[in-house]
Design a protein around this motif. Structure first.
Motif, PDB file in Angstrom:
ATOM      1  N   ALA A   1     -13.771 -15.850  -6.504  1.00 14.55           N
ATOM      2  CA  ALA A   1     -13.688 -17.310  -6.444  1.00 14.55           C
ATOM      3  C   ALA A   1     -12.362 -17.754  -5.833  1.00 14.55           C
ATOM      4  O   ALA A   1     -11.339 -17.080  -5.986  1.00 14.55           O
ATOM      5  N   THR A   2     -12.377 -18.900  -5.122  1.00 15.78           N
ATOM      6  CA  THR A   2     -11.142 -19.442  -4.558  1.00 15.78           C
ATOM      7  C   THR A   2     -10.288 -20.098  -5.636  1.00 15.78           C
ATOM      8  O   THR A   2      -9.118 -20.379  -5.407  1.00 15.78           O
ATOM      9  N   ARG A   3     -10.891 -20.386  -6.785  1.00 18.49           N
ATOM     10  CA  ARG A   3     -10.138 -20.911  -7.924  1.00 18.49           C
ATOM     11  C   ARG A   3     -10.824 -20.439  -9.206  1.00 18.49           C
ATOM     12  O   ARG A   3     -12.029 -20.239  -9.232  1.00 18.49           O
ATOM     13  N   VAL A   4     -10.024 -20.269 -10.243  1.00 17.54           N
ATOM     14  CA  VAL A   4     -10.560 -19.863 -11.539  1.00 17.54           C
ATOM     15  C   VAL A   4     -10.813 -21.133 -12.342  1.00 17.54           C
ATOM     16  O   VAL A   4      -9.930 -21.983 -12.457  1.00 17.54           O
ATOM     17  N   PRO A   5     -12.021 -21.301 -12.895  1.00 17.69           N
ATOM     18  CA  PRO A   5     -12.319 -22.511 -13.673  1.00 17.69           C
ATOM     19  C   PRO A   5     -11.411 -22.640 -14.890  1.00 17.69           C
ATOM     20  O   PRO A   5     -10.946 -21.642 -15.448  1.00 17.69           O
ATOM     21  N   ALA A   6     -11.175 -23.881 -15.298  1.00 16.84           N
ATOM     22  CA  ALA A   6     -10.435 -24.134 -16.538  1.00 16.84           C
ATOM     23  C   ALA A   6     -11.200 -23.488 -17.694  1.00 16.84           C
ATOM     24  O   ALA A   6     -12.430 -23.506 -17.723  1.00 16.84           O
ATOM     25  N   ARG A   7     -10.485 -22.916 -18.633  1.00 12.40           N
ATOM     26  CA  ARG A   7     -11.137 -22.207 -19.737  1.00 12.40           C
ATOM     27  C   ARG A   7     -11.793 -23.130 -20.745  1.00 12.40           C
ATOM     28  O   ARG A   7     -12.772 -22.772 -21.358  1.00 12.40           O
TER      29      ARG A   7
ATOM     30  N   GLN B   1     -17.475 -20.465  -6.244  1.00 10.46           N
ATOM     31  CA  GLN B   1     -16.336 -21.224  -5.733  1.00 10.46           C
ATOM     32  C   GLN B   1     -15.840 -20.679  -4.389  1.00 10.46           C
ATOM     33  O   GLN B   1     -14.687 -20.293  -4.249  1.00 10.46           O
ATOM     34  N   PRO B   2     -16.734 -20.642  -3.359  1.00 12.30           N
ATOM     35  CA  PRO B   2     -16.305 -20.145  -2.040  1.00 12.30           C
ATOM     36  C   PRO B   2     -15.316 -21.124  -1.394  1.00 12.30           C
ATOM     37  O   PRO B   2     -15.108 -22.230  -1.909  1.00 12.30           O
ATOM     38  N   PRO B   3     -14.705 -20.749  -0.272  1.00 13.63           N
ATOM     39  CA  PRO B   3     -13.782 -21.672   0.403  1.00 13.63           C
ATOM     40  C   PRO B   3     -14.457 -23.009   0.729  1.00 13.63           C
ATOM     41  O   PRO B   3     -15.666 -23.078   0.960  1.00 13.63           O
ATOM     42  N   ALA B   4     -13.657 -24.062   0.760  1.00 12.03           N
ATOM     43  CA  ALA B   4     -14.163 -25.414   1.015  1.00 12.03           C
ATOM     44  C   ALA B   4     -14.782 -25.523   2.403  1.00 12.03           C
ATOM     45  O   ALA B   4     -14.357 -24.849   3.343  1.00 12.03           O
ATOM     46  N   ILE B   5     -15.784 -26.394   2.504  1.00 15.61           N
ATOM     47  CA  ILE B   5     -16.421 -26.722   3.781  1.00 15.61           C
ATOM     48  C   ILE B   5     -15.916 -28.106   4.192  1.00 15.61           C
ATOM     49  O   ILE B   5     -15.901 -29.035   3.379  1.00 15.61           O
ATOM     50  N   SER B   6     -15.486 -28.247   5.436  1.00 18.91           N
ATOM     51  CA  SER B   6     -14.989 -29.527   5.947  1.00 18.91           C
ATOM     52  C   SER B   6     -16.090 -30.251   6.696  1.00 18.91           C
ATOM     53  O   SER B   6     -16.891 -29.629   7.394  1.00 18.91           O
TER      54      SER B   6
ATOM     55  N   VAL C   1     -17.237 -34.714   8.014  1.00 14.59           N
ATOM     56  CA  VAL C   1     -16.849 -36.117   8.081  1.00 14.59           C
ATOM     57  C   VAL C   1     -17.638 -36.853   6.998  1.00 14.59           C
ATOM     58  O   VAL C   1     -18.865 -36.823   6.975  1.00 14.59           O
ATOM     59  N   GLY C   2     -16.917 -37.514   6.081  1.00 15.85           N
ATOM     60  CA  GLY C   2     -17.536 -38.196   4.945  1.00 15.85           C
ATOM     61  C   GLY C   2     -18.256 -39.469   5.331  1.00 15.85           C
ATOM     62  O   GLY C   2     -18.206 -39.910   6.489  1.00 15.85           O
ATOM     63  N   ILE C   3     -18.905 -40.095   4.343  1.00 13.49           N
ATOM     64  CA  ILE C   3     -19.670 -41.320   4.611  1.00 13.49           C
ATOM     65  C   ILE C   3     -18.766 -42.469   5.045  1.00 13.49           C
ATOM     66  O   ILE C   3     -19.218 -43.403   5.688  1.00 13.49           O
ATOM     67  N   ASP C   4     -17.458 -42.367   4.729  1.00 16.80           N
ATOM     68  CA  ASP C   4     -16.506 -43.397   5.142  1.00 16.80           C
ATOM     69  C   ASP C   4     -15.903 -43.119   6.520  1.00 16.80           C
ATOM     70  O   ASP C   4     -15.046 -43.856   6.990  1.00 16.80           O
ATOM     71  N   GLY C   5     -16.368 -42.031   7.175  1.00 16.52           N
ATOM     72  CA  GLY C   5     -15.875 -41.681   8.498  1.00 16.52           C
ATOM     73  C   GLY C   5     -14.599 -40.851   8.486  1.00 16.52           C
ATOM     74  O   GLY C   5     -14.098 -40.470   9.538  1.00 16.52           O
ATOM     75  N   LEU C   6     -14.081 -40.574   7.312  1.00 18.66           N
ATOM     76  CA  LEU C   6     -12.852 -39.789   7.197  1.00 18.66           C
ATOM     77  C   LEU C   6     -13.167 -38.321   6.938  1.00 18.66           C
ATOM     78  O   LEU C   6     -14.218 -37.997   6.385  1.00 18.66           O
ATOM     79  N   PRO C   7     -12.242 -37.445   7.334  1.00 16.81           N
ATOM     80  CA  PRO C   7     -12.465 -36.022   7.042  1.00 16.81           C
ATOM     81  C   PRO C   7     -12.589 -35.804   5.535  1.00 16.81           C
ATOM     82  O   PRO C   7     -11.865 -36.426   4.744  1.00 16.81           O
ATOM     83  N   ALA C   8     -13.516 -34.952   5.149  1.00 12.68           N
ATOM     84  CA  ALA C   8     -13.752 -34.655   3.734  1.00 12.68           C
ATOM     85  C   ALA C   8     -13.934 -33.149   3.572  1.00 12.68           C
ATOM     86  O   ALA C   8     -14.201 -32.439   4.543  1.00 12.68           O
ATOM     87  N   ARG C   9     -13.777 -32.683   2.350  1.00  5.96           N
ATOM     88  CA  ARG C   9     -13.965 -31.270   2.034  1.00  5.96           C
ATOM     89  C   ARG C   9     -14.753 -31.176   0.739  1.00  5.96           C
ATOM     90  O   ARG C   9     -14.641 -32.032  -0.126  1.00  5.96           O
ATOM     91  N   HIS C  10     -15.543 -30.115   0.627  1.00  7.11           N
ATOM     92  CA  HIS C  10     -16.285 -29.875  -0.610  1.00  7.11           C
ATOM     93  C   HIS C  10     -16.284 -28.379  -0.911  1.00  7.11           C
ATOM     94  O   HIS C  10     -16.541 -27.570  -0.019  1.00  7.11           O
ATOM     95  N   VAL C  11     -15.964 -28.037  -2.146  1.00  9.77           N
ATOM     96  CA  VAL C  11     -16.071 -26.659  -2.600  1.00  9.77           C
ATOM     97  C   VAL C  11     -17.405 -26.538  -3.320  1.00  9.77           C
ATOM     98  O   VAL C  11     -17.622 -27.163  -4.355  1.00  9.77           O
TER      99      VAL C  11
END
Length: 142
Positions: free
Chosen positions: A15-21, A70-75, A77-87
């Protein structure tokens, strides 16, 4: 876990991050699993009962070769036209090489976060996105 002459522990999570316990509202945990795409058994984290159920279903499928939580984020363009990322929660690789990125969310969160609109934004960027009750996924070629 440590390896010694008698015991060889599982590989750590990829995972790219470890979940909170701890979390008051959801189930957090990990399990050790093996799949054809793993060199040896590996630790896999989950952050909710929905993720745990989905993970269990993927681990018993004959066509699933590899699972990464939790793979690396995918980049995109969001609904507001701005760059967005989602894990995404999981990246599933099937035996035929098809890869599917999956976001697991309760339907009320999908509606509250307007996730379907974000999924349409991913489609406009060339990503094929699947949405359904409890899960939304993105498919890509190899």
């Amino acid at each position: 876990m440590q390896d010694n002459l008698i015991y060889r522990g599982p590989e750590p999570s990829h995972a790219t991050r470890v979940p909170a316990r701890r979390s008051k509202g959801s189930l957090r945990g990990s399990l050790v699993a093996t799949l054809p795409g793993f060199k040896r058994p590996r630790l896999i984290y989950f952050e909710s009962a929905l993720e745990y159920a989905f993970l269990c279903l993927m681990l018993v499928r004959d066509d699933v070769h590899h699972v990464r939580e939790q793979p690396p984020a995918i980049s995109y363009v969001g609904i507001d036209g701005l760059p967005a990322r989602h894990v995404f929660d999981f990246l599933i690789t099937k035996a035929d090489g098809e890869r599917i990125a999956v976001a697991i969310k309760p339907m009320q969160r999908v509606l509250k976060l307007n996730f379907a609109s974000e999924a349409r934004s991913c489609r406009r960027c060339g990503l094929q996105v699947l949405c359904g009750p409890g899960a939304a996924g993105h498919r890509s070629a190899h």
